[in-house]
Motif scaffolding. Structure first.
Motif, mmCIF file in Angstrom:
data_model
loop_
_atom_site.group_PDB
_atom_site.id
_atom_site.type_symbol
_atom_site.label_atom_id
_atom_site.label_comp_id
_atom_site.label_asym_id
_atom_site.label_seq_id
_atom_site.Cartn_x
_atom_site.Cartn_y
_atom_site.Cartn_z
ATOM 1 N N UNK A 36 12.725 -44.189 -0.021
ATOM 2 C CA UNK A 36 11.275 -44.218 0.072
ATOM 3 C C UNK A 36 10.619 -43.559 -1.141
ATOM 4 N N UNK A 37 9.351 -43.891 -1.331
ATOM 5 C CA UNK A 37 8.482 -43.134 -2.231
ATOM 6 C C UNK A 37 7.679 -42.180 -1.359
ATOM 7 N N UNK A 38 7.465 -40.965 -1.840
ATOM 8 C CA UNK A 38 6.904 -39.933 -0.975
ATOM 9 C C UNK A 38 5.477 -39.515 -1.307
ATOM 10 N N UNK A 39 5.097 -39.529 -2.581
ATOM 11 C CA UNK A 39 3.810 -38.964 -2.978
ATOM 12 C C UNK A 39 2.978 -40.020 -3.688
ATOM 13 N N UNK A 163 7.467 -28.198 -11.747
ATOM 14 C CA UNK A 163 8.149 -28.026 -10.459
ATOM 15 C C UNK A 163 7.203 -28.273 -9.292
ATOM 16 N N UNK A 164 6.010 -27.671 -9.361
ATOM 17 C CA UNK A 164 5.112 -27.701 -8.210
ATOM 18 C C UNK A 164 4.229 -28.953 -8.159
ATOM 19 N N UNK A 165 3.657 -29.339 -9.291
ATOM 20 C CA UNK A 165 2.697 -30.442 -9.280
ATOM 21 C C UNK A 165 3.342 -31.807 -9.514
ATOM 22 N N UNK A 166 4.478 -31.825 -10.183
ATOM 23 C CA UNK A 166 5.098 -33.107 -10.511
ATOM 24 C C UNK A 166 6.250 -33.454 -9.563
ATOM 25 N N UNK A 167 7.237 -32.547 -9.432
ATOM 26 C CA UNK A 167 8.359 -32.793 -8.518
ATOM 27 C C UNK A 167 8.023 -32.409 -7.076
ATOM 28 N N UNK A 168 6.940 -31.662 -6.881
ATOM 29 C CA UNK A 168 6.518 -31.198 -5.553
ATOM 30 C C UNK A 168 7.619 -30.376 -4.879
ATOM 31 N N UNK A 169 8.237 -29.481 -5.648
ATOM 32 C CA UNK A 169 9.372 -28.706 -5.141
ATOM 33 C C UNK A 169 8.998 -27.853 -3.943
ATOM 34 N N UNK A 188 15.514 -36.785 -7.081
ATOM 35 C CA UNK A 188 15.767 -38.042 -7.789
ATOM 36 C C UNK A 188 14.441 -38.636 -8.256
ATOM 37 N N UNK A 189 14.406 -39.038 -9.514
ATOM 38 C CA UNK A 189 13.319 -39.867 -10.035
ATOM 39 C C UNK A 189 13.874 -41.256 -10.307
ATOM 40 N N UNK A 190 13.111 -42.281 -9.950
ATOM 41 C CA UNK A 190 13.547 -43.629 -10.261
ATOM 42 C C UNK A 190 13.198 -43.980 -11.704
ATOM 43 N N UNK A 194 9.083 -41.947 -10.482
ATOM 44 C CA UNK A 194 8.554 -41.673 -9.145
ATOM 45 C C UNK A 194 9.621 -40.924 -8.344
ATOM 46 N N UNK A 195 9.220 -39.856 -7.650
ATOM 47 C CA UNK A 195 10.162 -39.109 -6.811
ATOM 48 C C UNK A 195 10.593 -39.985 -5.641
ATOM 49 N N UNK A 196 11.907 -40.182 -5.498
ATOM 50 C CA UNK A 196 12.435 -41.036 -4.435
ATOM 51 C C UNK A 196 13.277 -40.282 -3.416
#
Length: 232
Positions: A36-39, A163-169, A188-190, A194-196
């Motif tokens: 899935x895509x999450x954000x 970490x916080x705004x891009x990967x949403x860690x 994982x980025x596709x 996009x974070x998958x």
């Protein structure tokens, strides 16, 4: 009883036949459920011929420039079209980070036959102490392949923003301290950045799922072309 390390090694050793399985499934099945895509950033409403359709604009990790273990300035845009597995660590971490690094090394080894597609990134969350020289020494200690795995340092505010705004860690790992991003998760980025997915890097079941999802993303078609995939 088989140890966790031994179990992980067995699971990852099975990755090659797993790849073959998904290749076969891709060419024979009607559909494959994709990660899935999450954000998302926005949802656009488009009206045409009296019909309104929604188009989700998925969040893409922005470009950035940091310093790798060789002291070279590198950017995310240098990895265009690659699938990326990333984590956030620091070299003086006594227990968790060494295990994460060993597990990511196993993933790197498992995907060595597809090293033109998959790349690995480790962001230091203690960049003041983790110089390029220190990162290189750490990388050599674990025998990583420098060609496909960057260990990154740079401005702390920049790394924490990534970490916080891009990967949403801190969304993936709700227990993480946002003042010191130390998480057990791999991300994982596709190919479109996009974070998958995110996966506990200490858990063999999560790592097996990560490996499977990387294989699926390797098979994913360009969105502009006719698609056979659902769930993405």
């Amino acid at each position: 009883m088989m140890s966790k390390k031994s179990l992980l090694a067995v699971i990852l050793a099975g990755l090659l036949p797993l790849t073959c399985y998904f290749l076969l499934k891709y060419f024979t099945a009607e559909a494959v459920v994709m990660p899935k895509r999450y954000f998302y950033d926005t949802v656009q409403n488009n009206t045409s011929y009296g019909k309104t359709t929604s188009d989700t604009v998925w969040h893409k990790v922005r470009d950035f420039t940091l310093t790798n273990q060789f002291g070279r300035q590198v950017s995310l845009s240098d990895l265009e079209g690659k699938i990326i597995v990333a984590d956030f660590f620091f070299t003086s971490c006594p227990i968790v980070c060494p295990t994460l690094t060993r597990n990511m090394k196993r993933l790197q080894d498992a995907f060595s036959k597809t090293d033109t597609i998959v790349r690995f990134l480790s962001f230091s969350v203690d960049p003041q102490r983790d110089s390029a020289e220190r990162l290189k020494k750490y990388a050599d200690k674990y025998g990583i392949n420098h060609d496909t795995w960057w260990m990154l340092t740079g401005d702390k505010d920049e790394i924490y923003d990534i970490a916080k705004k891009e990967f949403k860690a801190n969304v993936a790992d709700t227990k993480v301290d946002t003042n010191f991003i130390h998480t057990e998760y791999f991300f994982i980025l596709d190919k479109d950045r996009v974070v998958r997915g995110w996966y506990n890097g200490m858990d063999s079941i999560h790592l097996n799922k990560l490996a499977s999802d990387v294989v699926l993303l390797m098979l994913e078609k360009d969105k502009k072309k006719k698609r056979r995939f659902f769930g993405s």
